[in-house]
Design an enzyme around this catalytic site. Structure first.
Site, mmCIF file in Angstrom:
data_model
loop_
_atom_site.group_PDB
_atom_site.id
_atom_site.type_symbol
_atom_site.label_atom_id
_atom_site.label_comp_id
_atom_site.label_asym_id
_atom_site.label_seq_id
_atom_site.Cartn_x
_atom_site.Cartn_y
_atom_site.Cartn_z
ATOM 1 N N CYS A 13 0.855 -1.405 0.155
ATOM 2 C CA CYS A 13 0.335 -0.649 -0.188
ATOM 3 C C CYS A 13 0.924 1.327 -0.102
ATOM 4 C CB CYS A 13 -0.934 0.509 1.620
ATOM 5 S SG CYS A 13 0.162 0.181 2.565
ATOM 6 N N CYS A 16 3.455 1.938 2.506
ATOM 7 C CA CYS A 16 4.976 1.058 2.114
ATOM 8 C C CYS A 16 5.826 1.955 1.260
ATOM 9 C CB CYS A 16 4.447 -0.034 1.482
ATOM 10 S SG CYS A 16 3.616 -0.790 2.158
ATOM 11 N N ASP A 430 -8.356 20.353 -36.485
ATOM 12 C CA ASP A 430 -7.679 19.766 -38.023
ATOM 13 C C ASP A 430 -8.883 19.005 -39.209
ATOM 14 O OD1 ASP A 430 -5.823 20.524 -40.013
ATOM 15 O OD2 ASP A 430 -5.136 18.400 -39.614
#
Length: 780
Positions: A13, A16, A430
């Site tokens: 997690c 850590c 474009d």
């Protein structure tokens, strides 16, 4: 600087992540890291003086269990980890069931005790709380070594405390004075806590297992993408024979043979043969494409029928497929702004939980409760907290979305691509190569009186052969006989000039060459071409206007449906082009675009985007050419057509692999759905912890229930993110404006600015004045 990737297998997690890095030797402080808790991959930027081996060894000494293997090989670690956890879960569950039954029976009915019952419970519990729970203890020991804490620290502490208390109550013959009978078992005031320690282990292991399995599923899209590459290639030898070699040994300019059912081994050019090729593995397009000599093919696509001889142009890591895999991995490794906030909170979360648990114990003691109630409430607080849900809320959603996007032909470069879509209300296109096919052809040549059409076309083609602009290529391809050209010069946004057979030739826009044209023939030819939506190019030889060349470009079949789908979703559309206003208006009218901004120089496209943003719009730009690069970079969200130039692809936030505009609304829907999923995950993760910890502290939860709730919390976040794997399953953007657009299960993105359709905003932009800026070479 050099960049390496390490697999951090010991991380579960966000808490850590900082622990190991903060305690590496000071001599290795000249590097920066980006650690993703979902993919468990650390991207490390090293200075030139830092040796890669030093960093790897230092991280290993920090017990972070690095693996420097290939990124795709590291994805297999999730599946291996799931199997590893399943074995421990199966053993723990098999021992927990009889342990729980016996513990409840002995607690509720003390008369059922028999000699040695304590040892039976101990024998059932010890393997669960030691061997099965070892993954938690191992990480907790590592964290303690480096003065850190994580979710495993909470779980390990809870299991260890419950085990020690159980040994004391069982062998010390401690008797509870509270809550006799069955209610005592339900409220968690039993004197026997072996079943609590084992139950926490089982529930948390179950949550870890399902989370690991879900995370391995989240990587399936990336693994499937990498698996598309061919394993071998039949290289054509000079004598006409074939030699089969591994595809990774194929070199550029080598020719190889592809037969029906085989995968094309590399990007290349078809030299001989015709075949139908399935592009769906790369672009997601279901309709096969017919390829003939001279056509470009992409590695990873499959030949359905026919035989091809292909000359390799890009091999190995240079192929489009390898680039797609890299982009998806990079997107998965980045942390979004919301995740960085969650990581900062998670870094102080565990110490706060320990403090709350201690205060809970003190509070219950002051209230006069017995040790059973005090211990139960404190353990419940420890095991119910879930920093893991905070850490997984964003990266798992982004990991699944980027993988699903790759399957649909959408490559998202990072979290900015997701976050920028939340407020987009205007999509600017474009024209050439984006709304149109980009395969221009000369449709008509009109010569002024006294000139021959063939002569005009040949002189223009000779000069245009030195340019790479799409219009220039079309004119140059219209004739095979060309004279040498000297003094060539390209004027971006206007045209080209040069000397052919000692004659000065200019080819370009009417505004550059024929601002005052006196030839009725040429004026009529220009008007007719523009009414047809074609581009009129004037030719001047030795200062005399001698002809008009009409160049036609077909509108993509998907353009009108894509624009209609955007309108149905509430987006405003605009056409931005350097073409003449009449031709641009004809194309926009055919497609249904709201606004036309024509006759714009390449460098002025950036100014147009800035004007739109200054008026309060959040702009997405779709383009493909070199002259679109600055505008793509300036827009809030840049989308480049995959077959576009490297400049456009490099400047864009999202790459659309398909040469199909249907993918534009799909892209916006995917990004919006991803952000909704992330928001829901974050609300759940924060809401769960905010609500659950006080409930546990109040003594209303048995530690077993708390452990199960914690396991479910992280599993819920990952499972909710996995819903994105089904995105597009019922989506159909190939709809006309007269049919109902089917969207994904989530609602469409909302318009965040009510001024988008106001009379002021609806007025067309004036062409901006020419300014010095980015000058794309030889493009107009």
């Amino acid at each position: 600087m050099q960049r390496i990737q390490l697999n951090i297998t010991g991380m579960s997690c966000s808490c850590c992540a900082p622990n190991g890095w903060n305690n590496l030797p000071n001599k290795l402080s000249d590097f920066s890291t980006l650690v993703n808790s979902a993919t468990r991959v650390a991207a490390i930027n090293l200075s030139e003086v830092t040796q890669t081996a030093e960093v790897c060894e230092a991280v290993r000494r920090a017990a972070l269990c690095t693996d420097g293997g290939e990124a795709l090989q590291r994805r297999q670690a999730d599946a291996d980890n799931a199997r590893y956890l399943l074995i421990r879960l199966a053993v723990a569950a098999a021992l927990f069931v009889p342990l729980a039954h016996l513990s409840v029976m002995f607690a509720v009915l003390p008369s059922t005790h028999f000699p040695g019952w304590e040892w039976m419970l101990t024998a059932l519990a010890i393997p669960v709380v030691t061997w099965a729970a070892w993954p938690f203890h191992r990480v907790a020991i590592h964290n303690a070594r480096y003065h850190g804490a994580s979710m495993e620290t909470l779980i390990s502490t809870g299991i260890t405390a419950a085990t020690i208390w159980s040994l004391y109550t069982v062998f010390g013959h401690h008797q509870s004075t509270e809550h006799r009978g069955v209610w005592r078992a339900l409220l968690g005031s039993d004197a026997i806590y072996f079943e609590v320690a084992a139950g926490i282990t089982v529930f948390v292991l179950a949550g870890k297992y399902y989370t690991a399995r879900a995370k391995s599923h989240a990587s399936i899209a990336l693994l499937a993408l990498a698996a598309l590459s061919a394993k071998d290639a039949a290289v054509l030898q000079p004598d006409g024979s074939e030699m089969v070699i591994p595809a990774n040994e194929l070199n550029e300019q080598q020719r190889f043979v592809v037969r029906p059912g085989q995968t094309i081994a590399a990007d290349g050019l078809v030299i001989d043969g015709s075949a139908t090729v399935s592009m769906s593995p790369i672009t997601g397009e279901a309709k096969p494409v017919r390829v003939n000599p001279g056509a470009q093919v992409i590695g990873g696509t499959v030949v359905l029928n026919g035989r091809l001889i292909v000359e390799a142009a890009a091999v190995g890591d240079e192929t489009q497929l390898a680039g797609m895999v890299r982009l998806v991995e990079q997107a998965q490794q980045q942390n979004a702004n919301a995740q960085r906030l969650a990581d900062r909170i998670a870094s102080v979360f565990v110490p706060c939980v320990f403090a709350v648990a201690a205060l809970t114990a003190v509070g219950w003691l002051i209230a006069g409760s017995g040790p059973d109630r005090v211990f139960s409430a404190a353990i419940a607080v420890l095991v119910i907290a879930c920093p893991c849900a905070l850490g997984l809320a964003t990266p798992t959603a982004m990991m699944v979305a980027s993988g699903r996007g790759a399957q649909l032909g959408i490559l998202l470069k990072g979290h900015e691509s997701f976050e920028a879509t939340r407020a987009v209300d205007t999509v600017v296109f474009d024209k050439t190569g984006t709304l149109t096919t980009g395969q221009l052809k000369v449709s008509a040549v009109t010569a002024a009186p006294g000139w021959q059409a063939n002569e005009v076309l040949q002189m223009a083609a000779t000069v245009e052969s030195a340019s790479e602009h799409a219009v220039a290529l079309a004119i140059a391809a219209s004739t095979t006989h060309r004279e040498p050209v000297a003094n060539f010069r390209a004027v971006p946004g206007h045209g080209v000039s040069g000397t052919v057979a000692e004659r000065a030739v200019r080819v370009g826009k009417p505004s550059w060459i024929a601002s005052r044209c006196n030839s009725t023939t040429l004026v009529t030819a220009r008007r007719n071409a523009e009414l047809r939506g074609e581009t009129a190019v004037f030719v001047e030889i030795d200062g005399e206007q001698c002809g008009v060349i009409a160049v036609a470009d077909a509108v993509k079949a998907s353009a009108a449906d894509a624009v209609a789908a955007l309108h149905d979703r509430g987006f405003r559309t605009a056409l931005l082009t350097g073409d003449n206003p009449a031709s641009a208006a004809a194309v926009a009218s055919r497609i249904g675009i709201d606004e036309v901004i024509a006759d714009i120089l390449p460098e002025d496209k950036v100014d147009v985007i800035e004007q739109l943003r200054d008026r309060g719009h959040v702009v997405a730009m779709v383009g493909d050419g070199i002259n679109d690069g600055p505008a793509l970079a300036r827009a809030d969200l840049g989308m480049a057509i995959g077959r576009g130039t490297d400049v456009a692809i490099g400047a864009a936030d999202i790459i659309l692999v398909r040469d199909n505009l249907d993918v534009v609304p799909i892209t916006l829907d995917l990004a919006a759905a991803t952000m909704r999923t992330i928001k829901f995950n974050m609300v759940w993760a924060f809401g769960y912890n905010i609500a659950a910890i006080p409930i546990a502290a109040a003594g209303l939860l048995n530690p077993l229930v708390a452990g199960a709730a914690m396991a479910f919390s992280s599993f819920f976040v990952v499972s909710n993110s996995l819903r994105l794997r089904n995105f597009g399953a019922i989506l159909s953007c190939g709809t006309s404006r007269h049919r109902t657009v089917k969207r994904w299960r989530c609602p469409p993105p909302t318009r965040l600015r009510s001024t988008a359709c106001s009379p002021v905003d609806a007025s067309p932009l004036r062409p901006v004045a020419h300014r010095t800026g980015v000058k794309p070479p030889t493009h107009r």
